[in-house]
Enzyme design. Structure first.
Site, PDB file in Angstrom:
ATOM      1  N   GLU A 173       0.210  -7.767  -2.555  1.00  0.00           N
ATOM      2  CA  GLU A 173       1.138  -7.037  -3.243  1.00  0.00           C
ATOM      3  C   GLU A 173       2.519  -6.736  -2.410  1.00  0.00           C
ATOM      4  OE1 GLU A 173      -0.666  -3.121  -4.378  1.00  0.00           O
ATOM      5  OE2 GLU A 173      -2.105  -4.199  -5.522  1.00  0.00           O
TER       6      GLU A 173
ATOM      7  N   GLU B 129      -7.779  -8.001  -7.440  1.00  0.00           N
ATOM      8  CA  GLU B 129      -8.074  -6.944  -7.666  1.00  0.00           C
ATOM      9  C   GLU B 129      -8.215  -6.257  -8.712  1.00  0.00           C
ATOM     10  OE1 GLU B 129      -5.942  -4.030  -4.868  1.00  0.00           O
ATOM     11  OE2 GLU B 129      -6.059  -5.283  -3.246  1.00  0.00           O
TER      12      GLU B 129
END
Length: 524
Positions: free
Chosen positions: A184, A303
């Site tokens: 991220e 995810e």
């Protein structure tokens, strides 16, 4: 609500069921604890994921490039002790600077994974403290999220780690493990200032280092979270087009709730409409497909869950299970593989959990208690090997025909969408001959809701062994059976937020001489 489903058994519908591709974990260092491995064993014994992905491969608790002899708090001069660099970096006999890497804990973790028949999906991060350019950290366990002060030290460590894995586990084994660069980076908490150009530099140098060890390694990124596709996904693909660094797959994350409302230790997040959340995946796939050089790359969601915080009570509910059931039925239409975040609640991003039901990400609550969503995954895994024979699928049910001609399926009632407290599925299959058994497993708020039992018991923060055993028992589906004799129609009733698994199998009577199941019933 009632509706009829009639199939002829020859339908061939699209259903890409990759439910067991990968599952998430917290940081890798947690795999050194017993409870973590106990939970993973339960998941692997009953679901069996291929890969496991988590943070912290290069964090100091794994110690590959670790902090050593921090003398700042000692009442001695630092000169009296070997410094970090003297211990891990030294001049060899030829005057060349060398580095010693420590793989002791990393090997222990990977050995444990392989014993449980699961392989690492290697996320390269975060930054070792003594290699970092800054002191910005994330989470309770302080993962450093700054670029390396010296990129050559970073890439040397990456190469050394991969070479060590090949030497220890063999080339054929290790080359099958996907490698993802960072986590991220579009969020400033995970990558300093969310610096897109600096991430592209990290990606390019890291991917080249990976391929230098062996060109057959598969490497990818950018592992961004949602809401950043226009800037980051397009930006990453533009960067790939211009610079041509190695790339074997594209990654992204997927969460489906709005900003949470905080209350005490918890965050209460509202679910987004499921069609809206799935549209983001369709749109992202379109972005990738717009680049001819990359349109055929695998697209992995490394995810996904409902809420993106580890203290959201939603994760422990039957609502979560029903929402994920609808997601699993459709997500494969848009992505190659997906990884639920996470397998268990041994997890410390915001500190050590206070209670077994604290809204953790896991399929299992601490104590080895199976949450309703655990069964959603188990049920979809039970449809594996037959997804190419899907004969019916809509927003509430999926049915497959097995290789032996029987049928299996999953039905759910996501009341948030259906607005129904009860749905009855009247199902008619092709004519079944002889005696068949309809086996049904029901997970709903009345039959498989351990969080409610925990609440009714007074929400004990530290359940006794007896209470834990009770919670484990309450975390099982309700099994029911019906005999279908020369008939093929039956009904299933899904109550509020239920997830129901069913299968039909031939069940001819094979009892020994004289056994009469109905004997006592006939006496009445």
């Amino acid at each position: 609500m009632k509706y009829d489903i009639s199939i002829n058994g020859n339908e061939k519908l699209k259903f890409n069921n990759n439910v067991d591709f990968c599952v998430g974990t917290g940081r890798m260092g947690l795999a050194l604890t017993k409870e973590y491995l106990d939970q993973l064993k339960i998941v692997q014994d009953n679901i069996g994921f291929k890969f496991i992905r988590g943070h912290g491969l290069f964090c100091d608790d794994i110690g590959i490039y670790q902090v050593y002899n921090d003398t700042s708090a000692l009442d001695k001069k630092p000169a009296d002790f070997p410094s970090y660099k003297e211990y891990f970096e030294y001049l060899d006999a030829n005057g060349k600077k060398s580095v010693e890497y420590n793989f002791t804990y990393f090997d222990r973790v990977v050995d444990s994974y392989l014993e449980l028949n699961i392989r690492p999906f290697l996320e390269l991060g975060f930054m070792p403290k003594k290699m970092a350019s800054g002191d910005q950290t994330v989470f309770y366990w302080k993962g450093n999220t700054t670029p390396p002060a010296d990129y050559s030290k970073w890439t040397d460590m990456v190469k050394a780690t991969l070479r060590h894995l090949i030497e220890r586990y063999g080339e054929e084994e290790v080359l099958a493990w996907p490698i993802e660069v960072w986590n991220e980076p579009n969020l400033p908490g995970f990558w300093k200032n969310a610096d897109i150009d600096e991430y592209f530099k990290l990606y390019e140098l890291t991917a080249k280092a990976v391929k230098e060890v062996n060109p057959a390694f598969r490497v990818g990124g950018p592992a961004i979270c949602g809401g950043a596709d226009e800037k980051w996904m397009k930006g990453f693909l533009n960067f790939l087009t211009e610079k041509k660094p190695p790339i074997d797959f594209i990654t992204r994350h997927h969460y489906t709730t709005e900003l949470p409302v905080d209350k005490g230790h918890y965050g209460y997040a509202k679910l987004m409409p499921l069609d809206e959340t799935l549209q983001t995946l369709r749109d992202c796939r379109k972005i990738i497909d717009a680049y001819p050089d990359y349109k055929d790359l695998p697209f992995y969601i490394t995810e996904f869950n409902t809420s993106y915080i580890p203290n959201c009570p939603l994760h422990d509910t039957n609502l979560n299970a029903a929402y994920i059931a609808r997601t699993l039925a459709e997500i494969g239409d848009y992505v190659t593989g997906y990884s639920y975040w996470t397998f268990g609640d041994v997890f410390e991003e915001r500190g050590i959990p206070f209670t077994p039901f604290h809204g953790g990400f896991g399929l299992l609550a601490n104590g080895g208690i199976q949450k309703p969503t655990y069964w959603t995954f188990k049920f979809f895994k039970d449809l594996k090997e037959n997804e190419e024979n899907c004969v019916y699928r809509d927003k509430n049910i999926v049915i497959v025909k097995t290789k032996d001609g029987s049928y299996k399926g999953i039905a759910w009632n996501l009341t948030l969408e259906t607005k129904e407290q009860e749905i009855t599925f009247n199902i008619k299959l092709p004519q079944l001959k002889g005696r068949n058994c309809l086996l049904v497993q029901t997970v709903d708020e009345a039959t498989c809701n351990p969080a409610k039992l925990w609440h009714d018991l007074g929400e004990p923060a530290n359940p006794t062994a007896q209470q834990t055993e009770l919670l484990q028992a309450a975390a099982k589906p309700l099994y029911t059976t019906t005999v279908l004799q020369d008939k093929s129609d039956f009904a299933l009733t899904a109550t509020r937020n239920a997830v129901i698994y069913f299968e039909i199998k031939p069940s001819p009577i094979t009892s020994d001489n004289g056994f009469d199941w109905d004997f006592y019933d006939k006496m009445e």
